[in-house]
Every structure is written in structure tokens, then in C-alpha cells.
Design a protein around this motif. Structure first.
Motif, short mmCIF file in Angstrom:
data_model
loop_
_atom_site.label_atom_id
_atom_site.label_comp_id
_atom_site.label_asym_id
_atom_site.label_seq_id
_atom_site.Cartn_x
_atom_site.Cartn_y
_atom_site.Cartn_z
N CYS A 42 0.86 -1.19 0.00
CA CYS A 42 0.00 0.00 0.00
C CYS A 42 0.89 1.23 0.00
O CYS A 42 1.62 1.46 0.98
N THR A 69 -5.17 -1.89 6.89
CA THR A 69 -6.16 -1.39 5.94
C THR A 69 -5.48 -0.37 5.02
O THR A 69 -4.73 0.48 5.49
N CYS A 70 -5.76 -0.48 3.73
CA CYS A 70 -5.22 0.47 2.75
C CYS A 70 -6.40 1.25 2.17
O CYS A 70 -7.31 0.67 1.59
N ASP A 71 -6.40 2.59 2.34
CA ASP A 71 -7.52 3.36 1.82
C ASP A 71 -7.24 3.88 0.41
O ASP A 71 -6.19 3.60 -0.18
N THR A 77 -3.47 1.87 7.64
CA THR A 77 -3.87 2.10 9.02
C THR A 77 -3.92 0.80 9.79
O THR A 77 -4.11 -0.28 9.23
#
Length: 268
Positions: A42, A69-71, A77
Motif C-alpha cells: 500500500c 487497511t489500505c484506503d 492504518t
């Protein structure tokens, strides 16, 4: 061993078969445990592997404490004790992460999440290159009580709240509504004390370093007894072979019926 009556044996066999059916129907046995050969990438973070999951690595590929988590902005995050952190560095050789609190990502020291940042569990812990920063919010009539360059303003335009910071772990004070502690990198200490609040937002955004430990590491090592196996997780550590649970050892259950008939049932 006393023989079972026909009725008792039948009842026992029915219960055992129901148990075996429920066991065989557990999530790990019927879902496809695929993609654990994939890495998490990410933005600037590349090729992150076990124990971390996220992105192309499904949740069954590692413990839930390591879910990344990859936004859409390619920001990674991680949640620890319900607080969200931005992950800016991962070193799997030294098992360290660089984290920064998401609530400080506007270059300002203002936040509504007045929780101290602590890492005192068996998985994440602060490393020695950090210092402690005490932040004080909702303060009244600071005047000369604190140094001028340690003060900052938060709140709505036209109705700001005063705040200030101190390097080190300091107790609450009566004239401020709340206070809490945040770690920061020791390399910032001298500049922060010299430049004060003008640098505070940047220091908070740069974050701090933590080490991590996988508490299931010993269980993971057992997986390598199977050629080509990978470590996974489904309420507990599991071993994955060819996208399925690795085969276990067969056990035999011996049952004597009332007719002295020996019945052997083999289960995993």
C-alpha cells in the motif's frame, strides 16, 4: 472397559456423528483458505507478509491484531486498543513499526480523542528511541503559567480553546479540562523545545516507533512440519496447505457394544 448396551451405543454413535458433522462444518474446513501467498502492499509499504493481513491477504492469513487497511489515498492504518494509527514504516527484520495517530494528521495538535497512547500488551510495545509528550486541552487563563512557545489554540474560530504541551510525563492540572500523553521520536526533542508549538503538529504527525511480537509464533513454527504450508488464523492458529487446512493426525475411538462387538471410529 464395560460394554455399552445397544441403545446406549446407538445414542453415543448418533451424538458422536453429530459432533463430527459440526466439526467438519466449521469455517476453516469449508471455506477456501486462499491467497496467503500474497503480500500486503500500500503506497510506500511493499511486500508485507505474515503475521500481517489486509489488501490481497485475507483475514484468515494472520491474527486479527495485525489487520492492516489500505484506503483510497494509499494510506495504511492499524487499530490498537480501538485507536486508529497510520503506519508509515514496517521493518519485519527488526519487527518494528512506525505509527502516528490519525487524529493528528492535519498538522495541528488538536483532537477530540483524549486517550493516552499506551502499548503495554504482549503484542506491541514502545521502543527506546521515543520520548513522552504531555498535551493539555481546554485550559483557562494560562497567562504566565506556561512558556509562551508551548501554547496552542484549538476549538471553533472565534471561540478557541487554549492548550499547551510539555515534554515528559506530567500529571493533570486544575486549570485545564483534560490532558493525556503521546509518544514521539527522541530525534525531535531539541528542536521541539526550541521551536515550540510551531513544530508540534509536524512532530505528532511523524509518530513514534513500536516493536511487535506475534504471540502465536510457536504455533506457526509447527506449521512448517508440512511441506509448503503457511500459517493462518481462525479463532486460533491454523496451518494451511494448498488453500485448505493441513491434514491432522488420525485418532481412533474404540467402542464395545453389548454384543462385545468392537467398533473403531477414526477422527481427525
Amino acid at each position: 472397559m464395560h460394554p455399552l448396551s445397544t441403545a446406549a451405543a446407538t445414542s453415543f454413535l448418533s451424538t458422536l456423528l453429530l459432533f463430527l458433522h459440526l466439526t467438519a462444518s466449521s469455517p476453516s474446513n469449508y471455506i477456501n483458505l486462499s491467497n496467503c501467498n500474497q503480500n500486503f502492499s500500500c503506497g510506500a509499504l511493499k511486500n508485507i507478509t505474515y503475521p500481517f493481513t489486509g489488501g490481497q491477504r485475507p483475514p484468515h492469513c494472520g491474527p486479527p491484531e495485525f489487520q492492516l487497511t489500505c484506503d483510497g489515498d494509499l494510506v495504511t492504518t492499524l487499530k490498537v486498543k480501538s485507536l486508529p494509527y497510520r503506519v508509515t514504516r514496517v521493518d519485519q527484520t527488526s519487527q518494528t513499526l512506525r505509527l502516528s495517530r490519525l487524529d493528528f494528521y492535519d498538522d495541528l495538535p488538536c483532537t477530540h480523542l483524549s486517550n493516552s497512547t499506551t502499548f503495554d500488551n504482549s503484542i506491541f510495545s514502545l521502543v527506546s528511541n521515543n520520548e513522552t509528550l504531555s498535551l493539555f486541552y481546554g485550559c483557562k487563563n494560562l497567562g504566565d503559567a506556561v512558556e509562551e512557545n508551548s501554547k496552542f489554540l484549538c476549538g471553533m474560530p472565534g471561540d478557541p480553546e487554549e492548550g499547551f504541551f510539555k515534554v515528559g510525563d506530567h500529571p493533570p492540572v486544575d486549570w485545564c479540562r483534560t490532558s493525556f500523553q503521546v509518544p514521539f521520536l527522541r530525534s525531535w526533542k531539541q528542536r521541539l523545545q526550541a521551536e515550540g508549538s510551531l513544530l508540534l503538529g509536524e512532530v505528532l504527525k511523524d509518530g513514534f516507533d513500536v516493536s511487535y511480537r506475534n504471540p502465536y509464533g510457536a504455533d506457526c513454527q509447527k506449521c512448517y512440519q508440512h511441506s509448503g504450508s503457511r500459517c493462518g488464523f481462525d479463532d486460533k492458529p491454523i496451518c494451511i496447505c494448498n488453500d485448505q487446512l493441513c491434514p491432522g493426525k488420525l485418532k481412533s475411538i474404540l467402542i464395545f457394544t453389548s454384543q462385545n462387538l468392537l467398533v473403531s471410529i477414526r477422527v481427525w
